[in-house]
Design an enzyme around this catalytic site. Structure first.
Site, PDB file in Angstrom:
ATOM      1  N   PHE A 209      41.720  47.917  34.046  1.00 27.85           N
ATOM      2  CA  PHE A 209      41.579  46.635  34.353  1.00 27.85           C
ATOM      3  C   PHE A 209      42.955  45.817  34.435  1.00 27.85           C
ATOM      4  CE2 PHE A 209      37.697  47.669  31.983  1.00 27.85           C
ATOM      5  CZ  PHE A 209      36.683  47.379  33.179  1.00 27.85           C
ATOM      6  N   ASP A 210      43.170  44.985  35.594  1.00 30.77           N
ATOM      7  CA  ASP A 210      44.275  44.020  35.470  1.00 30.77           C
ATOM      8  C   ASP A 210      44.108  42.651  34.884  1.00 30.77           C
ATOM      9  OD1 ASP A 210      45.540  46.440  36.734  1.00 30.77           O
ATOM     10  OD2 ASP A 210      44.606  45.709  38.730  1.00 30.77           O
ATOM     11  N   VAL A 211      42.786  42.259  35.115  1.00 35.81           N
ATOM     12  CA  VAL A 211      42.680  41.013  34.626  1.00 35.81           C
ATOM     13  C   VAL A 211      41.684  40.831  33.521  1.00 35.81           C
ATOM     14  CG1 VAL A 211      41.908  38.843  35.551  1.00 35.81           C
ATOM     15  CG2 VAL A 211      43.329  40.061  36.820  1.00 35.81           C
TER      16      VAL A 211
ATOM     17  N   ARG B 297      38.833  45.493  39.212  1.00 33.15           N
ATOM     18  CA  ARG B 297      39.771  45.790  38.137  1.00 33.15           C
ATOM     19  C   ARG B 297      39.742  44.365  37.346  1.00 33.15           C
ATOM     20  NH1 ARG B 297      42.539  50.132  37.120  1.00 33.15           N
ATOM     21  NH2 ARG B 297      44.189  49.013  36.745  1.00 33.15           N
TER      22      ARG B 297
END
Lengths: 305, 305
Positions: B21-23, B246
């Protein structure tokens, strides 16, 4: 499907109708009056019934007024009545709590969300209560209130019942307090659950609107003592020793008044068209609640001979 | 049945989880803090995520506070954040009303049942409003109010929306006014419909408890802009241009937070056990909402390497 017999203008049918019953239970708003205006011919019609030896009882869901308040209102509109002729949801609730409900000795207090009518009726039955019109509850929540409600120090340990009716002074503190009592085990009762209250030819929040937040928060629906509940009918029957077969309910609302008469096993129901419902409401395919009789207005019964 | 992967104490699994994940969207109460007490290790965990290049967003249903209020609260608990890192149901409502809803030019005003947080967010989007914290509505009804609400003379003809959130100053006059607007055609919106609000280790009436009377009276359920509504997700996605695959939702409540992540098609959901729900709640036969991952507490993520 059953059909409703139309009586207006048919003296023979009206005579036959009246002969079937000894007791008439009257809803008030929409039948006898609207707001503070009595419908034309209503006092004379009630006098006619009494002259013919009929018992007349006024049955109202409005818990903000006591029976005495209703006697005054009736008198002001030209209708004589005793306290014993009036049966309200506040009184029905008080009777149930004092005479039928069996509470442990240390849990006999009622926390009231509502107005003076409920307090008067609880007092008349010697039921101890708190809340209601207590001015100390008519204020904003403080940070201390959150703490004292959460840890229980603001709660009276003797409260075993929360009784909710229409409260014109509802606020966050009262809702939070009632919620804490119910979640700690107090029994959840409602005087009635009408969503709205008619006034000024419009509608305003009714007792059901005060009940709704608590029902949502607790996941419980309260027992209600107003029409069409069987508790109301049991209380009326207990008081007047009614012969149900010889009793007729008169009202303007299908889902409270007429339903109340049908569910209560009364001998008849009479709808009037001066209030909420119209004949189109029961003259539809699959109508669930159909009155036994109907007239355009209550005073049409005066053509009896 | 899907099962939730337990991450606590498993550095390898935590590393793999974080890499996906990015967020991270964070619910606040029950995840980061309870009331005014931040959970141990939470600021450090958020710093760790940021150090790893993750975007951290705070997503709250509490509409009584504005985004600025939340930034202050976060700072007071040792968590740095910008206004743009916070997404609340009041802001979500304001964005929807100002940018998506198309109102006729003469129906652009919002009647607010709620606190200053809603007002701040409507103002930031240039949405005209009345009600809210207006002190002239914090009083009892008068006989004149009934008349003026019934005949409409007390109502602003430009009101096209009623927006309901948690109102600590709820009263009969405000409920009656909101009801009159809705029955005359105003659109019925809610910032969120949580039945309760946690405070002082207990529960108090939430926004849903202010919505409930109006839903009962009008027979309508409002569109809600809080979790788990798709309107909240659409607004978040519009603002941050998220890659849903993500993005991971982190929360303590299955029926709001985790449901929100699942319904919103996010790549993952992480449950923490420091709030409302326990793992027994999803480890039952037929559980409807099951998180993708769970930890005992958020700070367990610190064993990432």
């Amino acid at each position: 499907m059953s059909t409703a017999k139309y009586l207006t203008g048919d003296s023979t049918a009206i005579n036959e109708f009246l002969d079937k019953f000894d007791v008439f239970l009257f809803d008030c708003d929409g039948v006898l009056w609207s707001g503070d205006t009595v419908f034309e011919g209503v006092p004379e019609t009630l006098n006619l019934l009494r002259t013919k030896g009929k018992k007349v009882v006024f049955v109202t869901n409005n818990s903000t007024k006591s029976r005495q308040d209703y006697v005054k209102k009736l008198a002001g509109l030209g209708i004589s009545a005793d306290t014993d002729d009036v049966f309200g949801s506040a009184y029905s609730s008080a009777i149930y709590i004092s005479r039928i409900l069996e509470l442990p000795p240390n849990k006999r207090k009622v926390f009231v969300l509502g107005e003076a009518g409920i307090e008067t009726e609880l007092r008349s039955e010697n039921v101890p209560f708190i809340g209601g019109t207590d001015p100390s509850l008519r204020r904003d929540m403080t940070p201390e209130d959150y703490q004292a409600l959460a840890d229980g120090s603001a709660l009276d340990p003797e409260v075993g019942v929360v009784l909710v009716g229409l409260d014109f002074h509802i606020n966050y503190l009262k809702l939070a307090t009632a919620f804490q009592y119910i979640r700690r085990g107090a029994i959840f009762y409602a005087t009635n659950i009408d969503s709205t209250l008619p006034n000024a030819r419009s509608f305003f929040p009714g007792a059901g609107s005060i009940v709704a937040p608590l029902a949502l928060m607790t996941g419980q629906q309260p027992t209600s003592f107003g029409k069409p509940s069987s508790a109301m009918m049991a209380a009326i029957k207990g008081k007047f020793e009614l012969d149900r077969a010889r009793t007729c309910m008169v009202g303007d609302r299908l889902n409270t008044d007429i339903q109340f008469g049908i569910d209560g096993g009364l001998g008849g129901t009479l709808a009037v068209l001066t209030g909420v419902n119209k004949k189109e409401d029961w003259e539809v395919e699959g109508a669930k609640v159909v009155p036994g009789y109907y007239v355009d207005r209550l005073s049409d019964l005066r053509s009896a001979t």
